[in-house]
Design a protein around this motif. Structure first.
Motif, PDB file in Angstrom:
ATOM      1  N   ALA A   1      -3.589  24.977 -23.123  1.00 53.65           N
ATOM      2  CA  ALA A   1      -4.980  24.945 -23.586  1.00 53.65           C
ATOM      3  C   ALA A   1      -5.089  24.283 -24.952  1.00 53.65           C
ATOM      4  O   ALA A   1      -6.023  23.506 -25.206  1.00 53.65           O
ATOM      5  CB  ALA A   1      -5.533  26.365 -23.642  1.00 53.65           C
ATOM      6  N   HIS A   2      -4.146  24.560 -25.837  1.00 54.10           N
ATOM      7  CA  HIS A   2      -4.169  23.943 -27.170  1.00 54.10           C
ATOM      8  C   HIS A   2      -3.961  22.432 -27.059  1.00 54.10           C
ATOM      9  O   HIS A   2      -4.651  21.652 -27.733  1.00 54.10           O
ATOM     10  CB  HIS A   2      -3.090  24.581 -28.046  1.00 54.10           C
ATOM     11  N   LEU A   3      -3.019  22.022 -26.217  1.00 59.00           N
ATOM     12  CA  LEU A   3      -2.766  20.592 -26.035  1.00 59.00           C
ATOM     13  C   LEU A   3      -3.994  19.876 -25.478  1.00 59.00           C
ATOM     14  O   LEU A   3      -4.350  18.789 -25.945  1.00 59.00           O
ATOM     15  CB  LEU A   3      -1.568  20.379 -25.107  1.00 59.00           C
ATOM     16  N   LYS A   4      -4.656  20.487 -24.517  1.00 57.30           N
ATOM     17  CA  LYS A   4      -5.791  19.820 -23.873  1.00 57.30           C
ATOM     18  C   LYS A   4      -7.050  19.874 -24.734  1.00 57.30           C
ATOM     19  O   LYS A   4      -7.710  18.849 -24.961  1.00 57.30           O
ATOM     20  CB  LYS A   4      -6.067  20.467 -22.520  1.00 57.30           C
ATOM     21  N   ASN A   5      -7.394  21.058 -25.208  1.00 55.06           N
ATOM     22  CA  ASN A   5      -8.692  21.251 -25.861  1.00 55.06           C
ATOM     23  C   ASN A   5      -8.715  20.827 -27.327  1.00 55.06           C
ATOM     24  O   ASN A   5      -9.765  20.419 -27.834  1.00 55.06           O
ATOM     25  CB  ASN A   5      -9.119  22.715 -25.745  1.00 55.06           C
ATOM     26  N   ASP A   6      -7.561  20.929 -27.988  1.00 60.26           N
ATOM     27  CA  ASP A   6      -7.526  20.664 -29.428  1.00 60.26           C
ATOM     28  C   ASP A   6      -6.792  19.379 -29.805  1.00 60.26           C
ATOM     29  O   ASP A   6      -7.080  18.796 -30.858  1.00 60.26           O
ATOM     30  CB  ASP A   6      -6.877  21.846 -30.172  1.00 60.26           C
ATOM     31  N   LEU A   7      -5.854  18.964 -28.967  1.00 61.31           N
ATOM     32  CA  LEU A   7      -4.998  17.841 -29.353  1.00 61.31           C
ATOM     33  C   LEU A   7      -5.189  16.606 -28.480  1.00 61.31           C
ATOM     34  O   LEU A   7      -4.533  15.589 -28.709  1.00 61.31           O
ATOM     35  CB  LEU A   7      -3.522  18.276 -29.334  1.00 61.31           C
ATOM     36  N   GLY A   8      -6.044  16.675 -27.478  1.00 61.43           N
ATOM     37  CA  GLY A   8      -6.371  15.481 -26.701  1.00 61.43           C
ATOM     38  C   GLY A   8      -5.416  15.136 -25.581  1.00 61.43           C
ATOM     39  O   GLY A   8      -5.513  14.044 -25.006  1.00 61.43           O
ATOM     40  N   TYR A   9      -4.496  16.040 -25.217  1.00 57.86           N
ATOM     41  CA  TYR A   9      -3.582  15.774 -24.101  1.00 57.86           C
ATOM     42  C   TYR A   9      -4.307  16.179 -22.816  1.00 57.86           C
ATOM     43  O   TYR A   9      -4.168  17.283 -22.312  1.00 57.86           O
ATOM     44  CB  TYR A   9      -2.260  16.521 -24.290  1.00 57.86           C
ATOM     45  N   ASN A  10      -5.086  15.240 -22.309  1.00 57.62           N
ATOM     46  CA  ASN A  10      -6.048  15.538 -21.258  1.00 57.62           C
ATOM     47  C   ASN A  10      -5.528  15.307 -19.842  1.00 57.62           C
ATOM     48  O   ASN A  10      -6.264  15.460 -18.876  1.00 57.62           O
ATOM     49  CB  ASN A  10      -7.317  14.710 -21.465  1.00 57.62           C
ATOM     50  N   PHE A  11      -4.261  14.928 -19.709  1.00 61.48           N
ATOM     51  CA  PHE A  11      -3.720  14.615 -18.388  1.00 61.48           C
ATOM     52  C   PHE A  11      -2.359  15.280 -18.207  1.00 61.48           C
ATOM     53  O   PHE A  11      -1.452  15.099 -19.023  1.00 61.48           O
ATOM     54  CB  PHE A  11      -3.599  13.105 -18.211  1.00 61.48           C
ATOM     55  N   LEU A  12      -2.232  16.053 -17.133  1.00 64.37           N
ATOM     56  CA  LEU A  12      -0.948  16.635 -16.749  1.00 64.37           C
ATOM     57  C   LEU A  12      -0.276  15.689 -15.768  1.00 64.37           C
ATOM     58  O   LEU A  12      -0.756  15.508 -14.646  1.00 64.37           O
ATOM     59  CB  LEU A  12      -1.160  18.013 -16.112  1.00 64.37           C
ATOM     60  N   VAL A  13       0.825  15.080 -16.187  1.00 66.07           N
ATOM     61  CA  VAL A  13       1.502  14.089 -15.352  1.00 66.07           C
ATOM     62  C   VAL A  13       2.285  14.762 -14.228  1.00 66.07           C
ATOM     63  O   VAL A  13       2.212  14.356 -13.062  1.00 66.07           O
ATOM     64  CB  VAL A  13       2.451  13.221 -16.198  1.00 66.07           C
ATOM     65  N   ASP A  14       3.025  15.828 -14.578  1.00 66.21           N
ATOM     66  CA  ASP A  14       3.935  16.415 -13.593  1.00 66.21           C
ATOM     67  C   ASP A  14       4.405  17.774 -14.086  1.00 66.21           C
ATOM     68  O   ASP A  14       4.367  18.068 -15.287  1.00 66.21           O
ATOM     69  CB  ASP A  14       5.134  15.485 -13.377  1.00 66.21           C
ATOM     70  N   ILE A  15       4.843  18.590 -13.135  1.00 67.21           N
ATOM     71  CA  ILE A  15       5.596  19.815 -13.434  1.00 67.21           C
ATOM     72  C   ILE A  15       6.796  19.818 -12.504  1.00 67.21           C
ATOM     73  O   ILE A  15       6.657  19.601 -11.297  1.00 67.21           O
ATOM     74  CB  ILE A  15       4.775  21.102 -13.205  1.00 67.21           C
ATOM     75  N   SER A  16       7.974  20.047 -13.045  1.00 62.12           N
ATOM     76  CA  SER A  16       9.178  20.109 -12.229  1.00 62.12           C
ATOM     77  C   SER A  16       9.983  21.342 -12.632  1.00 62.12           C
ATOM     78  O   SER A  16       9.679  22.006 -13.622  1.00 62.12           O
ATOM     79  CB  SER A  16      10.022  18.836 -12.398  1.00 62.12           C
ATOM     80  N   SER A  17      11.006  21.644 -11.850  1.00 62.65           N
ATOM     81  CA  SER A  17      11.837  22.809 -12.144  1.00 62.65           C
ATOM     82  C   SER A  17      13.304  22.458 -11.995  1.00 62.65           C
ATOM     83  O   SER A  17      13.669  21.544 -11.241  1.00 62.65           O
ATOM     84  CB  SER A  17      11.467  23.971 -11.210  1.00 62.65           C
ATOM     85  N   ILE A  18      14.142  23.198 -12.708  1.00 60.30           N
ATOM     86  CA  ILE A  18      15.586  22.974 -12.712  1.00 60.30           C
ATOM     87  C   ILE A  18      16.275  24.306 -12.483  1.00 60.30           C
ATOM     88  O   ILE A  18      15.875  25.331 -13.049  1.00 60.30           O
ATOM     89  CB  ILE A  18      16.057  22.367 -14.051  1.00 60.30           C
ATOM     90  N   ASP A  19      17.308  24.298 -11.660  1.00 55.81           N
ATOM     91  CA  ASP A  19      18.124  25.482 -11.409  1.00 55.81           C
ATOM     92  C   ASP A  19      19.450  25.323 -12.137  1.00 55.81           C
ATOM     93  O   ASP A  19      20.282  24.508 -11.756  1.00 55.81           O
ATOM     94  CB  ASP A  19      18.350  25.641  -9.904  1.00 55.81           C
TER      95      ASP A  19
END
Length: 202
Positions: free
Chosen positions: A42-60
């Motif tokens: 929320a801080h990245l999107k609403n306050d810092l302008g990071y308006n696009f989520l490119v990807d989410i991945s996971s590692i084991d």
């Protein structure tokens, strides 16, 4: 906001909860406490302008604890810092394989989180529709975990169509046959490729 300024803002917003940033080939990565992922998004999107989520991945990290890692790729599109990119990581314990969903912040997280839930077995608290997206409902395994064998595991669901069998490794449908010799430079590949799940019609 430039990436380094965004990291400094996160460290100020969540003191003691944001790790040191690491830069590699021009890309910056920062690790945060698992419990802060939604607030961080929320801080990245609403306050810092990071308006696009490119990807989410996971590692084991099988054999280590915390066993799992979830990796988020955020990007700022438009404005003076167009295409600024920040990678955020959280660690997730095998004893409590869950994290808060960021779908309430980025709707595009929906299918990414469902894929991780399906293939890695991590739960996302507060997800609006957390169900499998690739494997069928009731499938008892998570194929991207490192303790899942390459040939698969047999499963049966009585009364349903969902089942699986082990795939033969040598010459099987998902393993390329070894070449007699390595191809020379300029030669076409000589190995048999994995078959398409849905061959194109000609």
């Amino acid at each position: 906001m430039p990436t380094q300024d965004a990291i400094a803002s996160l460290q100020k917003q969540f003191p003691g909860k944001v790790g040191q940033a690491h830069e590699f080939r021009g890309e910056s990565t920062v690790e945060i406490d698992r419990d802060l992922i939604r607030a961080t998004a929320a801080h990245l999107k609403n306050d810092l302008g990071y308006n696009f989520l490119v990807d989410i991945s996971s590692i084991d990290h099988f054999g280590d604890e915390p066993r799992y890692e979830v990796v988020y790729e955020f990007c700022a599109l438009g404005g003076p810092n167009d295409q600024a990119h920040l990678r955020v990581k959280i660690k997730v314990s095998e004893d409590d394989p869950s994290a808060d969903s960021i779908v309430p912040v980025y709707q595009g997280a929906d299918w990414h989180e469902r894929e991780i839930f399906d293939m890695m077995g991590l739960k996302f608290n507060g997800h609006p529709d957390l169900r499998r997206i690739l494997m069928w409902e009731g499938y008892p395994f998570h194929p991207l975990r490192k303790d899942f064998p390459l040939e698969g595991l047999p499963s049966d669901l009585p009364g349903e169509e969902g089942f699986s069998r082990r795939a033969p490794m040598e010459g099987g449908p998902y393993v390329a046959l070894p070449a007699d010799k390595p191809p020379a430079i300029g030669d076409a590949p000589t190995t048999i490729r994995e078959p398409r799940a849905n061959p194109a019609e000609h």
